[in-house]
Scaffold this active site. Structure first.
Site, PDB file in Angstrom:
ATOM      1  CG  HIS A   1      41.140  41.839  42.514  1.00 19.17           C
ATOM      2  ND1 HIS A   1      40.609  40.597  42.230  1.00 19.17           N
ATOM      3  CD2 HIS A   1      41.874  42.176  41.436  1.00 19.17           C
ATOM      4  CE1 HIS A   1      41.030  40.196  41.042  1.00 19.17           C
ATOM      5  NE2 HIS A   1      41.782  41.144  40.533  1.00 19.17           N
TER       6      HIS A   1
ATOM      7  CG  HIS B   1      43.458  45.013  38.499  1.00 20.46           C
ATOM      8  ND1 HIS B   1      44.803  44.820  38.618  1.00 20.46           N
ATOM      9  CD2 HIS B   1      42.889  43.826  38.766  1.00 20.46           C
ATOM     10  CE1 HIS B   1      45.034  43.566  38.932  1.00 20.46           C
ATOM     11  NE2 HIS B   1      43.875  42.941  39.037  1.00 20.46           N
TER      12      HIS B   1
ATOM     13  CE1 TYR C   1      47.499  40.674  34.875  1.00 13.65           C
ATOM     14  CE2 TYR C   1      47.156  42.752  36.025  1.00 13.65           C
ATOM     15  CZ  TYR C   1      47.283  41.373  36.042  1.00 13.65           C
ATOM     16  OH  TYR C   1      47.160  40.706  37.229  1.00 13.65           O
TER      17      TYR C   1
ATOM     18  CD  GLN D   1      43.422  40.446  36.728  1.00 11.74           C
ATOM     19  OE1 GLN D   1      44.443  40.675  36.126  1.00 11.74           O
ATOM     20  NE2 GLN D   1      43.301  39.409  37.526  1.00 11.74           N
TER      21      GLN D   1
END
Length: 156
Positions: free
Chosen positions: A60, A62, A124, A128
């Site tokens: 994924h 971010h 964050y 990650q």
């Protein structure tokens, strides 16, 4: 506060966006990861979107981005995922056998507005990849029985 401006507008619009490859396949490694980063960066520059922070995990992506107020989030994400798909398949022709009909990204995405906690979200995103690695290394094997507190017999 870093406020941007257009002709008659002052804005400070930051968004946390998360999207994943089709079937959440883990494809972003090595050269592929760098190509995806370059493509996303180039597409953001074309639309005047500033990337504050980005982390491309194996399954994924971010992004913390500043999107101009003249551009809607959904149109930007649609543009980003659509154009990047075409460019990824152009650079990596072998992927079209894995992903039928040229669909590299899954249909949906997650978006959240960023207000006062922009620093927390930036941290964050930076952490990650490390969090994902730690999660992947966790095991389901029990060494101590949670009900009795006794060591589990491995020979059963």
């Amino acid at each position: 506060m870093d406020i941007n401006s257009l002709a008659h507008t002052k804005w400070n619009c930051k968004y946390h966006i998360v999207f994943a490859p089709k079937y959440r396949r883990k494809v972003a490694y090595g050269k592929m990861k760098q190509d995806i980063a370059n493509i996303l960066s180039m597409l953001c520059k074309r639309k005047g979107v500033e990337i504050v922070e980005v982390e491309i995990c194996p399954d994924h992506v971010h992004m913390l981005v500043k999107i101009p107020s003249s551009l809607s989030v959904s149109s930007f994400v649609g543009y980003l995922k659509g154009k990047s798909t075409l460019m990824i398949f152009e650079r990596h022709a072998n992927l079209k056998y894995k992903y039928g009909n040229r669909h590299f990204w899954c249909r949906g995405y997650y978006v959240d507005t960023v207000g006062k906690n922009a620093k927390k979200i930036q941290e964050y995103i930076q952490n990650q990849l490390q969090n994902d690695l730690e999660y992947d290394q966790m095991t389901l094997k029990e060494y101590i029985d949670p009900f009795t507190g006794e060591p589990v017999n491995q020979n059963k």
